[in-house]
Design a protein around this motif. Sequence first.
Motif, PDB file in Angstrom:
ATOM      1  N   PRO A 110      -2.669   6.546  -0.645  1.00 49.78           N
ATOM      2  CA  PRO A 110      -2.261   6.075   0.689  1.00 49.78           C
ATOM      3  C   PRO A 110      -1.468   7.137   1.459  1.00 49.78           C
ATOM      4  N   GLY A 129       0.834  -1.212   0.000  1.00 51.79           N
ATOM      5  CA  GLY A 129       0.000   0.000   0.000  1.00 51.79           C
ATOM      6  C   GLY A 129       0.859   1.249   0.000  1.00 51.79           C
ATOM      7  N   VAL A 176      -0.736   2.123   5.625  1.00 49.31           N
ATOM      8  CA  VAL A 176      -2.136   2.371   5.262  1.00 49.31           C
ATOM      9  C   VAL A 176      -3.003   1.135   5.501  1.00 49.31           C
TER      10      VAL A 176
END
Length: 507
Positions: free
Chosen positions: A110, A33, A81
């Motif tokens: 993110p 992420g 995230v």
Amino acid sequence: MKFILNDELIDDNTLPSDFTALRYLREKRGLTGTKEGCASGDCGACTLLVGALEDGELTYSTLNSCITPMQSLTGKHVVSVEYLSKTGELHPAQQAMVASHGSQCGFCTPGFVLSLAGLYENKQGCEQPIDREAVCDAISGNLCRCTGYRPIIDAGMSMVKGSMARKEIMKESDEPPYVELMSKNDSIKTQLESLQTERHDSSNYLQPTDLEQLAYALKLNPAAVLIAGGTDLMLENTQRYRDFETLIDVSRVAELKHLHTGEASLTIGASVTYSELENFSKTLYPQINALLSRIASRQIRNRGTIGGNVANASPIADLPPLLLAFDADIQLLKNDGSTRAVNIADFYQGYKQTQLAKDEMIASFDVSLDKLAQFHRFYKVSKRMEDDISSVMLAVRFDVDNGILSDVRLAFGGMAATPIRGLKAEAALTDKLINDEQALNQAIEALRSELTPMSDMRASAKYRLDMACNLIRKAWLELNGSDVVTFSGHAVSDSILSAGLEGCTHA
Ligand SMILES: Cc1cc2nc3c(=O)[nH]c(=O)nc-3n(C[C@H](O)[C@H](O)[C@H](O)COP(=O)(O)OP(=O)(O)OC[C@H]3O[C@@H](n4cnc5c(N)ncnc54)[C@H](O)[C@@H]3O)c2cc1C
Ligand code: FES
Ligand code: FES
């Protein structure tokens, strides 16, 4: 090294000293992420939240994981995230981004979400609406190339507990469920408390916490490189592929974190971060505070230190001209524990050359309270308001005695190979009446004759010189009580928008 990654306690002693947090998450933990955009601290795609215990309180701040050695986060709570929606429910920052249509391709998202989540934490769950300036500050290190900033800023401003933005997504319920603040998570707090009592040194990354440990680390590792926030040093690794075998991290050395007002001077420890100095200076020294808000981004200011800025010796660094304007003394510390003081005017010897001997480091800066009480201003000229390096920077100080200028300092960044004073221009104003415009014009002419800035991608030599002259005039006008508009802080403050000036200039 031990740390908490999201909700997992990690114990890993296999990392090279300069292995970044970004690489660790993506390559070792599969937490993709977190994105890599620039690998130089500029874009914010790699933003992480990091929690630490301060006086028993758990607080969170953002950083750029692409230039942060993983080992520097020992003993901390690292939040990526993936953690934000681990309960299956979106975090208020994520909900607000969805409701405000704050994401298109999603590459930057993110990073933005973590910056906004950090703001949510700092505002204790956003019980009260938060203003545009606070949002712009939080996302000052995040770039988005396709959505545009308005929806993202709207998202930040709508992160109020139980707000319409949240209700829109949680249609089935009138009251969206409460998301627990990370800082109130007792389990994380307890784990961090137990980590605090441990030493975190590994063989290649040492983190002394006091001067005695630092001296010992230096003695055992004479070839080791010092690192504080790493916001300059780590670019050598990510941009120039320089490997650091052993790093000694000075960011946790208690004596280097001092920030206090003594009888005659303000002492700023070398490892004090911009964010810490910003908090300290907010009401005491608003002009310094305004300059700090123009340095880099929130992520960089959370890590970058005053000592690192001065030791790095970049001619476009922002703190050296300020210290030069105040005639600050630098306390240098030798490996054997002895100290010596050097005035900032003597510290720089040439391009990227300083008086620091191989076995010396910067311990602190002393700034006279008398000089801090005199008229001073700092003007940073850069292409963007946020996260941009100065083309020209002027720090001025004037002492006025019975309407006569007696002690004049005009200190520039970006105008020579080192931070430099305009000595002839200063002389032209000294002992002149405060409102003597002829003296001002002579000072400007003198500056034209004594400084020969260079042209580069940031600005041409002509632009720099013209700008420097204009800045002196601006300082003189302000000294004489004129209200000259200065965009300090964020260009998109509510007041500027309501005055009808357009646009968000921060990207
Ligand atoms: C995106 C981005 C934006 C930036 N914007 C700005 C800006 O607007 N203005 C600006 O001035 N700078 C800016 N910088 C540069 C940088 O953030 C600052 O210079 C910062 O203060 C460096 O501090 P640091 O703690 O990160 O230093 P580090 O990177 O840890 O160290 C820098 C150098 O100083 C040495 N060092 C560190 N501490 C000491 C010490 N106590 N004694 C002796 N040597 C030491 C290190 O060995 C290294 O050589 C920016 C950087 C980035 C990546
Ligand atoms: S990847 Fe761009 S700031 Fe880290
Ligand atoms: S949504 Fe594409 S870069 Fe921001």
